[in-house]
Design an enzyme around this catalytic site. Structure first.
Site, mmCIF file in Angstrom:
data_model
loop_
_atom_site.group_PDB
_atom_site.id
_atom_site.type_symbol
_atom_site.label_atom_id
_atom_site.label_comp_id
_atom_site.label_asym_id
_atom_site.label_seq_id
_atom_site.Cartn_x
_atom_site.Cartn_y
_atom_site.Cartn_z
ATOM 1 N N ASP A 7 0.814 -1.161 0.066
ATOM 2 C CA ASP A 7 -0.038 -0.097 -0.091
ATOM 3 C C ASP A 7 0.958 1.208 0.137
ATOM 4 O O ASP A 7 2.084 1.120 0.599
ATOM 5 C CB ASP A 7 -1.052 -0.179 1.156
ATOM 6 C CG ASP A 7 -1.966 1.253 1.135
ATOM 7 O OD1 ASP A 7 -2.657 1.110 0.196
ATOM 8 O OD2 ASP A 7 -1.957 1.945 2.061
ATOM 9 N N GLU A 9 0.810 5.899 0.374
ATOM 10 C CA GLU A 9 0.204 7.133 0.712
ATOM 11 C C GLU A 9 0.922 8.060 -0.225
ATOM 12 O O GLU A 9 1.871 7.804 -0.573
ATOM 13 C CB GLU A 9 0.113 7.540 1.848
ATOM 14 C CG GLU A 9 -0.355 6.501 3.104
ATOM 15 C CD GLU A 9 -2.099 6.014 2.801
ATOM 16 O OE1 GLU A 9 -2.532 7.060 2.151
ATOM 17 O OE2 GLU A 9 -2.530 5.210 3.256
ATOM 18 N N HIS A 57 -4.723 10.730 5.508
ATOM 19 C CA HIS A 57 -3.551 9.955 6.244
ATOM 20 C C HIS A 57 -2.948 10.840 7.350
ATOM 21 O O HIS A 57 -2.185 9.952 8.000
ATOM 22 C CB HIS A 57 -2.753 9.467 5.183
ATOM 23 C CG HIS A 57 -1.956 10.669 4.215
ATOM 24 N ND1 HIS A 57 -1.421 11.648 4.780
ATOM 25 C CD2 HIS A 57 -1.969 10.875 2.970
ATOM 26 C CE1 HIS A 57 -1.002 12.437 3.704
ATOM 27 N NE2 HIS A 57 -1.310 11.943 2.569
ATOM 28 N N HIS A 154 -5.736 6.672 7.230
ATOM 29 C CA HIS A 154 -4.955 5.617 6.453
ATOM 30 C C HIS A 154 -3.505 5.576 6.905
ATOM 31 O O HIS A 154 -2.849 6.591 7.059
ATOM 32 C CB HIS A 154 -5.032 6.176 5.118
ATOM 33 C CG HIS A 154 -6.554 5.826 4.549
ATOM 34 N ND1 HIS A 154 -6.726 5.509 3.076
ATOM 35 C CD2 HIS A 154 -7.809 5.762 4.990
ATOM 36 C CE1 HIS A 154 -8.187 5.242 2.991
ATOM 37 N NE2 HIS A 154 -8.535 5.683 3.970
ATOM 38 N N ASP A 159 -2.580 -0.468 6.675
ATOM 39 C CA ASP A 159 -3.411 -0.989 5.543
ATOM 40 C C ASP A 159 -2.790 -2.110 4.789
ATOM 41 O O ASP A 159 -3.662 -3.096 4.351
ATOM 42 C CB ASP A 159 -3.697 0.100 4.560
ATOM 43 C CG ASP A 159 -4.485 1.298 5.076
ATOM 44 O OD1 ASP A 159 -4.829 1.038 6.169
ATOM 45 O OD2 ASP A 159 -4.906 2.205 4.354
#
Length: 242
Positions: A7, A9, A57, A154, A159
């Site tokens: 994952d 960001e 986030h 997040h 995640d």
């Protein structure tokens, strides 16, 4: 079989408008079991993070100022992923951002993600299994009873860990946990990332000592009923292929 659940960001939604990756989180699966190895890194995007992204986030521009740029962590990150199947929720988003970073890097070693890894999109998989239903990561956590109570914001590593549990349940397997930290992979600057305070607080992780997902075995009565059905099908069809 080696898989890396990944994952990211980012500073915003579209790399083609100049947005960049600011956090990468990965956890490793081998033969459908969590090994305990992971990669985690915060990245200085060399640009401002959009306010809307910070609301998602919680990673601020101030926090990212002293973090390495992508060129400094590219070899370590791509070496961790190389040769694996990447498991990503909404893969075109994350792969698009990583491909853009690799394009900016212009390295003779690293090209596009799919030149080095295969990719499995769990969002596409969920839509096939659950058509017409919500298939966000939070919706899948609810559907498969995966604890996402720490996901108020997040975070790439959290995640990725949550997605690993969801993926194993969604595809009918179980997870095994290796509780040692010996396999941790992280950059020199990012080594602080797993312990450091970010704008949103410490990097959030799933509990390392959480119980493996249960394997439910068929009862003797269920096995007998299954065999009766197979015998009936064989008698009716003449042959079977299982």
């Amino acid at each position: 079989m080696r898989q890396v659940v990944l994952d990211t960001e980012t500073t915003g939604l579209d790399p083609k408008t100049g947005h960049r990756v600011i956090e990468i989180g990965c956890v490793e699966l081998v033969n459908r079991k969590l090994t305990g190895r992971h990669y985690h890194q915060y990245i200085n995007p060399e640009r401002e993070v959009e306010d809307g992204a910070i609301e998602v986030h919680g990673i601020t521009n101030e926090f990212l100022q002293d973090k390495p740029v992508f060129a400094q962590i590219a070899d370590e990150f791509m070496s961790f992923c190389e040769g694996a199947e990447l498991v990503i929720h909404n893969a075109p988003f994350d792969v698009g951002f990583i491909d853009w970073e690799l394009k900016l890097l212009a390295s003779p070693r690293w090209r596009r993600v799919t030149d080095h890894c295969s990719v499995l999109d769990t969002l596409a998989l969920a839509r096939e299994k659950h058509p017409g239903q919500k298939n966000s990561l939070d919706a899948l956590c609810k559907r498969y009873f995966v604890d996402n109570s720490q996901r108020d914001l997040h975070g790439a590593l959290l995640d990725a860990e949550i997605l690993a549990d969801v993926f194993l349940l969604m595809t009918g397997g179980q997870t095994g946990l290796a509780l040692t930290q010996d396999g941790d992979i992280r950059g020199d600057e990012g080594a602080r990332g797993l312990e450091a305070e970010s704008a949103a607080g410490p990097v959030r992780r799933l509990a390392g000592d959480r119980q493996p997902l249960p394997v439910v075995s068929a009862t003797a009565e269920e096995l007998e009923g299954h065999q009766t059905m197979l015998n009936l099908l064989e008698k009716t069809a003449g042959k079977h292929f299982w």
